[in-house]
Scaffold this motif. Structure first.
Motif, short mmCIF file in Angstrom:
data_model
loop_
_atom_site.label_atom_id
_atom_site.label_comp_id
_atom_site.label_asym_id
_atom_site.label_seq_id
_atom_site.Cartn_x
_atom_site.Cartn_y
_atom_site.Cartn_z
N LEU A 45 -4.54 -7.23 -8.44
CA LEU A 45 -5.43 -6.54 -7.52
C LEU A 45 -6.44 -5.72 -8.32
CD1 LEU A 45 -3.02 -5.21 -4.76
CD2 LEU A 45 -4.97 -6.71 -4.40
N PRO A 46 -7.69 -5.74 -7.91
CA PRO A 46 -8.69 -4.89 -8.59
C PRO A 46 -8.26 -3.42 -8.51
CG PRO A 46 -9.76 -6.43 -7.08
CD PRO A 46 -8.28 -6.54 -6.83
N ALA A 47 -8.59 -2.65 -9.53
CA ALA A 47 -8.16 -1.25 -9.60
C ALA A 47 -8.66 -0.43 -8.42
CB ALA A 47 -8.64 -0.63 -10.91
N GLY A 97 -0.68 7.13 -6.89
CA GLY A 97 -0.56 7.20 -8.34
C GLY A 97 -0.41 5.78 -8.86
N GLY A 98 0.61 5.49 -9.61
CA GLY A 98 0.84 4.14 -10.09
C GLY A 98 1.92 3.40 -9.33
N THR A 99 2.40 3.99 -8.23
CA THR A 99 3.51 3.41 -7.49
C THR A 99 3.03 2.85 -6.15
OG1 THR A 99 5.01 5.03 -8.47
CG2 THR A 99 5.79 3.88 -6.52
N TRP A 100 3.50 1.65 -5.82
CA TRP A 100 3.19 1.04 -4.53
C TRP A 100 4.22 1.48 -3.51
CZ3 TRP A 100 -1.23 -1.31 -3.41
CH2 TRP A 100 -2.01 -1.77 -4.47
N ASN A 101 3.77 1.71 -2.29
CA ASN A 101 4.61 2.12 -1.18
C ASN A 101 4.31 1.23 0.01
OD1 ASN A 101 5.81 4.99 -1.99
ND2 ASN A 101 3.75 4.83 -2.80
N MET A 102 5.26 1.15 0.93
CA MET A 102 5.03 0.46 2.19
C MET A 102 5.24 1.46 3.31
SD MET A 102 6.98 -2.79 3.86
CE MET A 102 6.68 -3.27 5.56
N SER A 103 4.31 1.47 4.25
CA SER A 103 4.42 2.32 5.43
C SER A 103 4.44 1.44 6.67
CB SER A 103 3.24 3.29 5.52
OG SER A 103 3.25 4.19 4.44
N ALA A 104 5.38 1.69 7.55
CA ALA A 104 5.43 1.00 8.85
C ALA A 104 4.47 1.72 9.78
CB ALA A 104 6.84 1.03 9.41
N ILE A 105 3.51 1.00 10.33
CA ILE A 105 2.53 1.60 11.23
C ILE A 105 2.92 1.31 12.67
CG2 ILE A 105 0.12 1.64 11.94
CD1 ILE A 105 -0.59 0.99 8.99
#
Length: 193
Positions: free
Chosen positions: A104-106, A165-173
């Motif tokens: 993924l692009p930055a 930051g440098g961590t990916w997260n998932m949020s349920a919408i």
């Protein structure tokens, strides 16, 4: 076993044993709700839901992957193809979108996953709708969000994967909306960025 999310809940996608996630798959599934009554079988229609992934840099949509644009412009996100009938009770993913996180692009910091009824059928005609995130390398389910209840709307903003930051997260919408395409959903999506 992954985490089952409720609406509004967020989970870190950092691997528990350390290391980085590389390729994740957002799997979406659904079934047509059974129809009741004498004419139910004669009037039943297949449910054609469409999964989309809208890539954002901040609050600006910079790319989208959906059934008419299967690969993002940079090649990091790939839709595996359109399913026009749903699960018919199979319980697996009906549509999948693969995300190569390191590619993924930055500037892309959020990917919002939506589901909409291109044919205009409402979610009252759908059951067992879910989205789940899988570590494509190991096949392990990381998180799952199950849509509960139907409704007189034609779309759902299901979840987002976002970088903190440098961590990916998932949020349920889990936000109901109306629209036949992802373009129709952009105003509703913007409130979740």
């Amino acid at each position: 076993m992954g985490v089952t999310l409720t609406k509004g809940q967020q989970v870190s996608l950092e691997k528990s044993g350390g290391g980085d996630l590389n390729v994740v798959r957002m799997g979406l599934g659904w079934q047509a709700a059974p129809r009741r009554g004498f004419l139910a079988k004669l009037t039943a229609r297949e449910i054609d839901l469409d999964a989309s992934a809208v890539l954002f840099a901040g609050k600006e949509a910079v790319d989208v992957v959906f059934f008419q644009h299967l690969i993002s412009n940079d090649g990091s996100v790939h839709h595996t193809g359109d399913n026009v009938v749903g699960g018919a009770g199979q319980g697996g993913d009906d549509e999948s979108i693969l995300v190569d996180l390191p590619r993924l692009p930055a500037h892309v910091d959020q990917i919002v996953f939506t589901v909409n009824s291109f044919t205009g059928q409402t979610f009252a005609e759908v059951q067992n709708a879910f989205c789940r995130l899988i570590d494509e390398t190991t096949g392990q389910e990381l998180a799952r969000y199950t849509l509960s209840g139907g409704g007189a709307y034609t779309a759902q903003i299901m979840a987002k994967v976002h970088r903190i930051g440098g961590t990916w997260n998932m949020s349920a919408i889990g936000e109901p909306a109306n629209g036949r395409t992802f373009q129709d959903l952009i105003p509703a999506i913007s409130t979740h960025l």
